[in-house]
Scaffold this active site. Sequence first.
Site, PDB file in Angstrom:
ATOM      1  N   THR A 194       5.077  -7.765   6.721  1.00 47.80           N
ATOM      2  CA  THR A 194       4.094  -7.039   7.529  1.00 47.80           C
ATOM      3  C   THR A 194       3.033  -7.961   8.153  1.00 47.80           C
ATOM      4  O   THR A 194       2.139  -7.465   8.833  1.00 47.80           O
ATOM      5  CB  THR A 194       3.396  -5.951   6.682  1.00 47.80           C
ATOM      6  N   GLN A 218       0.811  -1.228   0.000  1.00 48.91           N
ATOM      7  CA  GLN A 218       0.000   0.000   0.000  1.00 48.91           C
ATOM      8  C   GLN A 218       0.839   1.270   0.000  1.00 48.91           C
ATOM      9  O   GLN A 218       0.510   2.231  -0.704  1.00 48.91           O
ATOM     10  CB  GLN A 218      -1.063   0.009   1.098  1.00 48.91           C
ATOM     11  N   ASP A 262      14.122  -8.817  -4.167  1.00 46.63           N
ATOM     12  CA  ASP A 262      13.727  -9.626  -3.013  1.00 46.63           C
ATOM     13  C   ASP A 262      14.724  -9.382  -1.882  1.00 46.63           C
ATOM     14  O   ASP A 262      15.927  -9.655  -2.031  1.00 46.63           O
ATOM     15  CB  ASP A 262      13.708 -11.116  -3.413  1.00 46.63           C
ATOM     16  N   TYR A 268       7.899  -9.603  14.698  1.00 47.64           N
ATOM     17  CA  TYR A 268       7.811  -8.467  13.769  1.00 47.64           C
ATOM     18  C   TYR A 268       8.516  -7.247  14.366  1.00 47.64           C
ATOM     19  O   TYR A 268       9.371  -6.625  13.724  1.00 47.64           O
ATOM     20  CB  TYR A 268       6.343  -8.155  13.468  1.00 47.64           C
TER      21      TYR A 268
HETATM   22  N1  LIG Z   1       0.618  -1.608   7.348  1.00 48.22           N
HETATM   23  C1  LIG Z   1       0.778  -1.075   8.573  1.00 48.22           C
HETATM   24  O1  LIG Z   1      -0.183  -0.929   9.333  1.00 48.22           O
HETATM   25  C2  LIG Z   1       2.133  -0.616   9.021  1.00 48.22           C
HETATM   26  C3  LIG Z   1       2.279  -0.115  10.329  1.00 48.22           C
HETATM   27  C4  LIG Z   1       3.527   0.321  10.747  1.00 48.22           C
HETATM   28  C5  LIG Z   1       4.600   0.261   9.891  1.00 48.22           C
HETATM   29  N2  LIG Z   1       4.439  -0.246   8.636  1.00 48.22           N
HETATM   30  C6  LIG Z   1       5.602  -0.307   7.757  1.00 48.22           C
HETATM   31  O2  LIG Z   1       5.324   0.461   6.606  1.00 48.22           O
HETATM   32  C7  LIG Z   1       6.008  -0.109   5.486  1.00 48.22           C
HETATM   33  C8  LIG Z   1       5.029  -0.285   4.339  1.00 48.22           C
HETATM   34  O3  LIG Z   1       3.988  -1.143   4.749  1.00 48.22           O
HETATM   35  P1  LIG Z   1       2.705  -1.422   3.849  1.00 48.22           P
HETATM   36  O4  LIG Z   1       1.526  -1.139   4.690  1.00 48.22           O
HETATM   37  O5  LIG Z   1       2.848  -0.785   2.528  1.00 48.22           O
HETATM   38  O6  LIG Z   1       2.838  -3.002   3.736  1.00 48.22           O
HETATM   39  P2  LIG Z   1       2.257  -4.017   2.653  1.00 48.22           P
HETATM   40  O7  LIG Z   1       1.073  -3.437   1.991  1.00 48.22           O
HETATM   41  O8  LIG Z   1       2.149  -5.324   3.353  1.00 48.22           O
HETATM   42  O9  LIG Z   1       3.426  -4.088   1.585  1.00 48.22           O
HETATM   43  C9  LIG Z   1       4.659  -4.682   1.896  1.00 48.22           C
HETATM   44  C10 LIG Z   1       5.304  -5.106   0.615  1.00 48.22           C
HETATM   45  O10 LIG Z   1       6.573  -5.685   0.941  1.00 48.22           O
HETATM   46  C11 LIG Z   1       6.772  -6.751   0.060  1.00 48.22           C
HETATM   47  N3  LIG Z   1       7.705  -7.743   0.595  1.00 48.22           N
HETATM   48  C12 LIG Z   1       7.495  -8.627   1.595  1.00 48.22           C
HETATM   49  N4  LIG Z   1       8.582  -9.398   1.748  1.00 48.22           N
HETATM   50  C13 LIG Z   1       9.474  -8.990   0.813  1.00 48.22           C
HETATM   51  C14 LIG Z   1      10.784  -9.407   0.466  1.00 48.22           C
HETATM   52  N5  LIG Z   1      11.399 -10.426   1.084  1.00 48.22           N
HETATM   53  N6  LIG Z   1      11.407  -8.771  -0.539  1.00 48.22           N
HETATM   54  C15 LIG Z   1      10.803  -7.766  -1.206  1.00 48.22           C
HETATM   55  N7  LIG Z   1       9.571  -7.333  -0.933  1.00 48.22           N
HETATM   56  C16 LIG Z   1       8.913  -7.941   0.077  1.00 48.22           C
HETATM   57  C17 LIG Z   1       5.414  -7.370  -0.183  1.00 48.22           C
HETATM   58  O11 LIG Z   1       5.498  -7.975  -1.427  1.00 48.22           O
HETATM   59  P3  LIG Z   1       4.646  -9.260  -1.870  1.00 48.22           P
HETATM   60  O12 LIG Z   1       3.389  -8.668  -2.457  1.00 48.22           O
HETATM   61  O13 LIG Z   1       5.535  -9.926  -2.880  1.00 48.22           O
HETATM   62  O14 LIG Z   1       4.408 -10.088  -0.650  1.00 48.22           O
HETATM   63  C18 LIG Z   1       4.510  -6.157  -0.163  1.00 48.22           C
HETATM   64  O15 LIG Z   1       4.268  -5.679  -1.453  1.00 48.22           O
HETATM   65  C19 LIG Z   1       6.663  -1.378   6.005  1.00 48.22           C
HETATM   66  O16 LIG Z   1       7.997  -1.092   6.356  1.00 48.22           O
HETATM   67  C20 LIG Z   1       5.894  -1.705   7.268  1.00 48.22           C
HETATM   68  O17 LIG Z   1       6.678  -2.438   8.200  1.00 48.22           O
HETATM   69  C21 LIG Z   1       3.225  -0.669   8.178  1.00 48.22           C
END
Ligand SMILES: NC(=O)c1ccc[n+]([C@@H]2O[C@H](COP(=O)([O-])OP(=O)(O)OC[C@H]3O[C@@H](n4cnc5c(N)ncnc54)[C@H](OP(=O)(O)O)[C@@H]3O)[C@@H](O)[C@H]2O)c1
Length: 300
Positions: free
Chosen positions: A65, A17, A39, A128
Amino acid sequence: MSTASDNLILVTGGQGQLASSLKTLGGSRVVVVGRPEFDLAAPETMAATLARYTPSLVVNAAAWTAVDLAESEVGGATAANETGPAELARLCAAQGIPLIHVSTDYVYAGDKGTAYVETDPVTPQTVYGRTKAAGEQAVLKAQPRSVVLRTAWVYSGHCKNFVRTMVNAGAKNTHLKVVGDQYGCPTNADDLAKAILGIVDQIKAGWQDRFAGIYHACGTGDTSWHGLAVAALEEATRHGQTMPVEVAAIRTEDWPTPAKRPQDSRLDCSKLERVFGIRLPEWRDGVARAVDEHFASKPA
Ligand SMILES: NC(=O)c1ccc[n+]([C@@H]2O[C@H](COP(=O)([O-])OP(=O)(O)OC[C@H]3O[C@@H](n4cnc5c(N)ncnc54)[C@H](OP(=O)(O)O)[C@@H]3O)[C@@H](O)[C@H]2O)c1
Protein backbone atom coordinates in the site's frame (compact mmCIF):
# COMPACT_ATOMS: atom_id res chain seq x y z
CA MET A 1 -6.82 -35.44 5.82
CA SER A 2 -7.94 -31.94 6.68
CA THR A 3 -11.33 -30.51 5.68
CA ALA A 4 -12.39 -26.87 5.45
CA SER A 5 -13.35 -25.54 8.88
CA ASP A 6 -17.05 -24.61 8.66
CA ASN A 7 -16.79 -21.17 10.15
CA LEU A 8 -13.19 -20.12 9.88
CA ILE A 9 -12.49 -17.00 7.84
CA LEU A 10 -8.83 -16.52 7.05
CA VAL A 11 -7.89 -12.84 6.74
CA THR A 12 -4.52 -11.80 5.36
CA GLY A 13 -2.96 -8.45 6.16
CA GLY A 14 -1.43 -8.92 9.61
CA GLN A 15 -1.48 -5.66 11.55
CA GLY A 16 -2.94 -3.67 8.65
CA GLN A 17 -5.92 -1.42 9.27
CA LEU A 18 -8.56 -3.43 7.38
CA ALA A 19 -7.29 -6.74 8.77
CA SER A 20 -7.39 -5.26 12.28
CA SER A 21 -10.98 -4.12 11.79
CA LEU A 22 -11.95 -7.57 10.50
CA LYS A 23 -10.30 -9.18 13.50
CA THR A 24 -12.12 -6.92 15.96
CA LEU A 25 -15.52 -7.15 14.28
CA GLY A 26 -15.34 -10.77 13.11
CA GLY A 27 -14.46 -12.17 16.51
CA SER A 28 -13.49 -15.80 16.99
CA ARG A 29 -14.48 -16.93 13.50
CA VAL A 30 -11.70 -14.75 12.03
CA VAL A 31 -8.04 -15.73 11.99
CA VAL A 32 -5.66 -13.01 10.81
CA VAL A 33 -2.31 -13.97 9.33
CA GLY A 34 0.62 -11.75 8.45
CA ARG A 35 4.27 -11.91 7.55
CA PRO A 36 6.36 -13.98 7.89
CA GLU A 37 3.77 -16.75 8.43
CA PHE A 38 1.88 -15.64 5.33
CA ASP A 39 3.79 -13.76 2.65
CA LEU A 40 2.30 -12.98 -0.75
CA ALA A 41 5.87 -12.93 -2.08
CA ALA A 42 6.56 -16.49 -0.83
CA PRO A 43 4.10 -19.00 -2.37
CA GLU A 44 5.12 -21.80 -0.01
CA THR A 45 3.91 -19.76 2.98
CA MET A 46 0.49 -19.34 1.38
CA ALA A 47 0.09 -23.08 0.77
CA ALA A 48 1.26 -23.84 4.32
CA THR A 49 -1.16 -21.30 5.81
CA LEU A 50 -4.16 -22.75 3.94
CA ALA A 51 -3.13 -26.26 4.99
CA ARG A 52 -2.78 -25.17 8.60
CA TYR A 53 -6.10 -23.35 9.01
CA THR A 54 -8.28 -25.04 6.33
CA PRO A 55 -10.53 -21.96 6.12
CA SER A 56 -13.96 -21.99 4.49
CA LEU A 57 -13.32 -18.52 3.04
CA VAL A 58 -10.32 -16.21 2.55
CA VAL A 59 -10.30 -12.41 2.67
CA ASN A 60 -7.15 -10.95 1.13
CA ALA A 61 -6.62 -7.62 2.90
CA ALA A 62 -2.84 -7.74 2.45
CA ALA A 63 -1.26 -5.54 -0.17
CA TRP A 64 1.67 -3.30 -0.97
CA THR A 65 0.00 0.00 0.00
CA ALA A 66 3.04 2.30 -0.05
CA VAL A 67 1.92 4.09 -3.20
CA ASP A 68 4.97 6.33 -3.68
CA LEU A 69 7.53 3.66 -2.75
CA ALA A 70 5.97 1.29 -5.30
CA GLU A 71 7.29 3.54 -8.09
CA SER A 72 10.85 2.45 -7.23
CA GLU A 73 10.08 -0.99 -5.71
CA VAL A 74 8.21 -2.52 -8.61
CA GLY A 75 9.17 -6.10 -7.77
CA GLY A 76 7.82 -5.95 -4.23
CA ALA A 77 4.61 -4.24 -5.33
CA THR A 78 4.08 -6.76 -8.12
CA ALA A 79 4.60 -9.71 -5.78
CA ALA A 80 2.19 -8.38 -3.14
CA ASN A 81 -0.47 -6.97 -5.46
CA GLU A 82 -0.41 -9.16 -8.57
CA THR A 83 1.48 -12.45 -8.62
CA GLY A 84 0.90 -13.21 -4.92
CA PRO A 85 -2.88 -12.73 -5.09
CA ALA A 86 -2.90 -14.79 -8.32
CA GLU A 87 -1.21 -17.68 -6.53
CA LEU A 88 -3.50 -17.30 -3.50
CA ALA A 89 -6.53 -17.42 -5.82
CA ARG A 90 -5.15 -20.52 -7.55
CA LEU A 91 -4.70 -22.27 -4.20
CA CYS A 92 -8.20 -21.23 -3.11
CA ALA A 93 -9.71 -22.54 -6.36
CA ALA A 94 -7.92 -25.86 -6.00
CA GLN A 95 -9.39 -26.25 -2.53
CA GLY A 96 -12.87 -24.92 -3.28
CA ILE A 97 -12.44 -21.84 -1.06
CA PRO A 98 -14.21 -18.62 -2.14
CA LEU A 99 -12.02 -15.52 -2.05
CA ILE A 100 -12.77 -11.90 -1.25
CA HIS A 101 -9.96 -9.72 -2.60
CA VAL A 102 -9.56 -6.01 -1.85
CA SER A 103 -8.51 -3.53 -4.53
CA THR A 104 -8.38 0.20 -5.04
CA ASP A 105 -9.74 3.32 -6.74
CA TYR A 106 -6.18 3.90 -8.02
CA VAL A 107 -6.97 1.51 -10.90
CA TYR A 108 -8.54 4.65 -12.41
CA ALA A 109 -6.81 7.76 -13.77
CA GLY A 110 -9.43 10.03 -12.20
CA ASP A 111 -10.30 11.93 -15.36
CA LYS A 112 -13.85 10.68 -16.01
CA GLY A 113 -15.55 13.67 -14.42
CA THR A 114 -18.29 11.61 -12.74
CA ALA A 115 -18.25 8.62 -10.40
CA TYR A 116 -16.74 5.48 -11.90
CA VAL A 117 -18.84 2.34 -12.36
CA GLU A 118 -17.37 -1.16 -12.44
CA THR A 119 -17.75 -1.47 -16.21
CA ASP A 120 -15.53 1.55 -16.87
CA PRO A 121 -12.15 0.53 -18.29
CA VAL A 122 -9.28 0.67 -15.83
CA THR A 123 -6.67 3.37 -16.52
CA PRO A 124 -4.03 3.11 -13.78
CA GLN A 125 -1.33 5.80 -13.74
CA THR A 126 1.04 4.36 -11.13
CA VAL A 127 2.89 1.15 -10.30
CA TYR A 128 0.53 0.64 -7.36
CA GLY A 129 -2.54 1.11 -9.56
CA ARG A 130 -1.19 -1.08 -12.37
CA THR A 131 -0.23 -3.95 -10.05
CA LYS A 132 -3.58 -3.78 -8.25
CA ALA A 133 -5.48 -3.74 -11.57
CA ALA A 134 -3.49 -6.74 -12.80
CA GLY A 135 -4.10 -8.48 -9.48
CA GLU A 136 -7.87 -8.10 -9.84
CA GLN A 137 -7.84 -9.80 -13.23
CA ALA A 138 -5.46 -12.53 -12.11
CA VAL A 139 -7.63 -13.32 -9.08
CA LEU A 140 -10.85 -13.51 -11.09
CA LYS A 141 -9.17 -15.71 -13.69
CA ALA A 142 -7.65 -18.13 -11.19
CA GLN A 143 -10.65 -18.38 -8.84
CA PRO A 144 -14.02 -17.69 -10.51
CA ARG A 145 -15.58 -17.74 -7.04
CA SER A 146 -14.02 -14.41 -6.17
CA VAL A 147 -15.50 -11.11 -5.07
CA VAL A 148 -13.17 -8.17 -5.75
CA LEU A 149 -13.92 -5.04 -3.73
CA ARG A 150 -12.42 -1.74 -4.88
CA THR A 151 -12.29 0.60 -1.94
CA ALA A 152 -10.74 4.06 -1.44
CA TRP A 153 -9.19 6.50 1.02
CA VAL A 154 -9.30 4.01 3.90
CA TYR A 155 -8.94 5.45 7.40
CA SER A 156 -9.64 4.25 10.92
CA GLY A 157 -9.04 5.10 14.54
CA HIS A 158 -6.20 2.59 14.61
CA CYS A 159 -3.03 2.18 12.51
CA LYS A 160 -1.40 4.90 10.45
CA ASN A 161 -3.74 6.73 8.09
CA PHE A 162 -4.63 10.17 6.77
CA VAL A 163 -7.30 10.98 9.37
CA ARG A 164 -5.03 10.19 12.31
CA THR A 165 -2.13 12.03 10.67
CA MET A 166 -4.30 15.14 10.30
CA VAL A 167 -5.54 14.99 13.90
CA ASN A 168 -1.95 14.63 15.13
CA ALA A 169 -0.78 17.45 12.84
CA GLY A 170 -3.61 19.67 14.11
CA ALA A 171 -2.48 19.09 17.68
CA LYS A 172 0.98 20.46 16.89
CA ASN A 173 0.40 23.13 14.22
CA THR A 174 -1.65 26.28 13.88
CA HIS A 175 -1.45 26.33 10.07
CA LEU A 176 -1.92 23.29 7.83
CA LYS A 177 -1.93 22.84 4.06
CA VAL A 178 -3.92 20.02 2.46
CA VAL A 179 -4.60 19.17 -1.18
CA GLY A 180 -8.05 20.45 -2.07
CA ASP A 181 -8.43 19.53 -5.74
CA GLN A 182 -8.47 15.72 -5.54
CA TYR A 183 -11.81 14.06 -4.87
CA GLY A 184 -12.77 10.62 -3.63
CA CYS A 185 -14.89 8.57 -1.26
CA PRO A 186 -13.34 8.21 2.22
CA THR A 187 -13.96 4.79 3.75
CA ASN A 188 -13.88 3.86 7.42
CA ALA A 189 -12.06 0.51 7.74
CA ASP A 190 -14.63 -0.71 10.29
CA ASP A 191 -17.48 0.05 7.87
CA LEU A 192 -15.67 -1.80 5.10
CA ALA A 193 -15.02 -4.73 7.45
CA LYS A 194 -18.73 -4.90 8.33
CA ALA A 195 -19.60 -4.88 4.63
CA ILE A 196 -17.12 -7.69 4.00
CA LEU A 197 -18.55 -9.74 6.87
CA GLY A 198 -22.02 -9.18 5.38
CA ILE A 199 -20.78 -10.55 2.05
CA VAL A 200 -19.13 -13.46 3.87
CA ASP A 201 -22.49 -14.40 5.43
CA GLN A 202 -24.17 -14.40 2.04
CA ILE A 203 -21.43 -16.49 0.44
CA LYS A 204 -21.59 -18.95 3.32
CA ALA A 205 -25.35 -19.30 2.86
CA GLY A 206 -24.48 -20.69 -0.57
CA TRP A 207 -22.27 -19.43 -3.36
CA GLN A 208 -24.19 -17.91 -6.27
CA ASP A 209 -22.43 -17.24 -9.55
CA ARG A 210 -23.97 -13.74 -9.68
CA PHE A 211 -21.71 -12.83 -6.71
CA ALA A 212 -18.54 -13.19 -8.78
CA GLY A 213 -16.84 -10.07 -10.04
CA ILE A 214 -15.77 -6.55 -9.20
CA TYR A 215 -17.59 -4.15 -6.87
CA HIS A 216 -16.96 -0.63 -5.67
CA ALA A 217 -17.15 -0.49 -1.86
CA CYS A 218 -16.60 2.93 -0.28
CA GLY A 219 -18.08 5.22 2.30
CA THR A 220 -21.20 7.01 1.05
CA GLY A 221 -20.64 10.53 -0.27
CA ASP A 222 -17.44 12.19 -1.38
CA THR A 223 -15.07 15.01 -0.57
CA SER A 224 -11.54 16.28 -1.16
CA TRP A 225 -8.48 15.49 0.99
CA HIS A 226 -8.93 19.01 2.37
CA GLY A 227 -12.58 18.27 3.20
CA LEU A 228 -11.56 15.06 4.93
CA ALA A 229 -8.86 16.85 6.93
CA VAL A 230 -11.25 19.60 8.07
CA ALA A 231 -13.85 16.99 9.08
CA ALA A 232 -11.26 15.09 11.15
CA LEU A 233 -10.05 18.29 12.81
CA GLU A 234 -13.62 19.38 13.58
CA GLU A 235 -14.34 16.02 15.17
CA ALA A 236 -11.16 16.37 17.23
CA THR A 237 -12.55 19.56 18.82
CA ARG A 238 -15.18 17.37 20.55
CA HIS A 239 -12.21 15.86 22.39
CA GLY A 240 -10.84 19.20 23.50
CA GLN A 241 -8.37 19.74 20.65
CA THR A 242 -8.18 23.29 19.29
CA MET A 243 -9.00 23.87 15.63
CA PRO A 244 -5.92 25.13 13.73
CA VAL A 245 -6.02 28.82 12.83
CA GLU A 246 -5.85 27.94 9.15
CA VAL A 247 -6.34 24.77 7.10
CA ALA A 248 -5.46 25.92 3.60
CA ALA A 249 -6.63 24.07 0.51
CA ILE A 250 -3.69 23.77 -1.87
CA ARG A 251 -3.38 22.46 -5.44
CA THR A 252 -1.99 19.08 -6.43
CA GLU A 253 1.02 20.75 -8.08
CA ASP A 254 1.89 22.41 -4.78
CA TRP A 255 2.26 18.99 -3.11
CA PRO A 256 4.37 16.91 -5.54
CA THR A 257 4.57 13.16 -4.94
CA PRO A 258 6.45 10.41 -6.83
CA ALA A 259 3.16 8.69 -7.74
CA LYS A 260 0.46 10.76 -9.43
CA ARG A 261 -2.86 10.53 -7.55
CA PRO A 262 -6.18 10.35 -9.42
CA GLN A 263 -7.78 13.79 -9.59
CA ASP A 264 -11.30 12.47 -9.13
CA SER A 265 -11.66 8.80 -8.21
CA ARG A 266 -15.20 8.89 -6.87
CA LEU A 267 -16.71 5.41 -7.11
CA ASP A 268 -20.36 4.56 -7.69
CA CYS A 269 -21.15 1.79 -5.19
CA SER A 270 -24.70 0.97 -6.32
CA LYS A 271 -23.75 -2.49 -7.65
CA LEU A 272 -22.79 -3.55 -4.13
CA GLU A 273 -26.22 -2.49 -2.95
CA ARG A 274 -28.01 -4.17 -5.87
CA VAL A 275 -26.29 -7.54 -5.50
CA PHE A 276 -25.57 -7.79 -1.76
CA GLY A 277 -27.97 -5.19 -0.31
CA ILE A 278 -25.02 -3.43 1.33
CA ARG A 279 -24.45 0.31 1.48
CA LEU A 280 -21.64 1.74 3.61
CA PRO A 281 -22.43 4.62 6.01
CA GLU A 282 -21.78 8.27 5.16
CA TRP A 283 -18.05 9.00 5.21
CA ARG A 284 -18.58 11.92 7.66
CA ASP A 285 -20.16 9.59 10.25
CA GLY A 286 -17.23 7.25 9.83
CA VAL A 287 -14.77 10.08 10.51
CA ALA A 288 -16.53 10.91 13.79
CA ARG A 289 -16.25 7.28 14.92
CA ALA A 290 -12.61 6.98 13.84
CA VAL A 291 -11.65 10.15 15.68
CA ASP A 292 -13.43 8.90 18.81
CA GLU A 293 -11.45 5.67 18.59
CA HIS A 294 -8.24 7.60 18.02
CA PHE A 295 -8.69 9.59 21.22
CA ALA A 296 -9.88 6.55 23.19
CA SER A 297 -6.72 4.64 22.22
CA LYS A 298 -4.30 7.56 22.65
CA PRO A 299 -1.98 7.19 25.58
CA ALA A 300 -2.94 9.69 28.33
N1 LIG B 1 -5.30 2.40 2.79
C1 LIG B 1 -5.99 2.94 1.77
O1 LIG B 1 -6.22 4.15 1.73
C2 LIG B 1 -6.53 2.06 0.68
C3 LIG B 1 -7.20 2.66 -0.40
C4 LIG B 1 -7.71 1.85 -1.41
C5 LIG B 1 -7.56 0.49 -1.34
N2 LIG B 1 -6.88 -0.07 -0.30
C6 LIG B 1 -6.73 -1.52 -0.27
O2 LIG B 1 -7.33 -2.00 0.91
C7 LIG B 1 -6.63 -3.17 1.36
C8 LIG B 1 -6.29 -3.02 2.83
O3 LIG B 1 -5.48 -1.88 3.00
P1 LIG B 1 -5.06 -1.33 4.43
O4 LIG B 1 -5.43 0.10 4.47
O5 LIG B 1 -5.52 -2.24 5.49
O6 LIG B 1 -3.48 -1.40 4.26
P2 LIG B 1 -2.32 -1.49 5.35
O7 LIG B 1 -2.79 -0.94 6.64
O8 LIG B 1 -1.12 -0.92 4.70
O9 LIG B 1 -2.13 -3.05 5.53
C9 LIG B 1 -1.60 -3.84 4.50
C10 LIG B 1 -1.03 -5.08 5.11
O10 LIG B 1 -0.52 -5.89 4.05
C11 LIG B 1 0.65 -6.49 4.52
N3 LIG B 1 1.55 -6.89 3.43
C12 LIG B 1 2.30 -6.08 2.65
N4 LIG B 1 3.02 -6.84 1.80
C13 LIG B 1 2.73 -8.13 2.09
C14 LIG B 1 3.16 -9.37 1.57
N5 LIG B 1 4.08 -9.45 0.59
N6 LIG B 1 2.65 -10.50 2.09
C15 LIG B 1 1.76 -10.45 3.10
N7 LIG B 1 1.31 -9.31 3.64
C16 LIG B 1 1.79 -8.16 3.13
C17 LIG B 1 1.32 -5.49 5.43
O11 LIG B 1 2.08 -6.23 6.32
P3 LIG B 1 3.43 -5.71 7.02
O12 LIG B 1 2.94 -5.06 8.28
O13 LIG B 1 4.21 -6.97 7.24
O14 LIG B 1 4.09 -4.76 6.07
C18 LIG B 1 0.13 -4.81 6.08
O15 LIG B 1 -0.17 -5.38 7.32
C19 LIG B 1 -5.45 -3.32 0.41
O16 LIG B 1 -5.81 -4.23 -0.61
C20 LIG B 1 -5.28 -1.95 -0.20
O17 LIG B 1 -4.69 -2.01 -1.49
C21 LIG B 1 -6.38 0.69 0.72
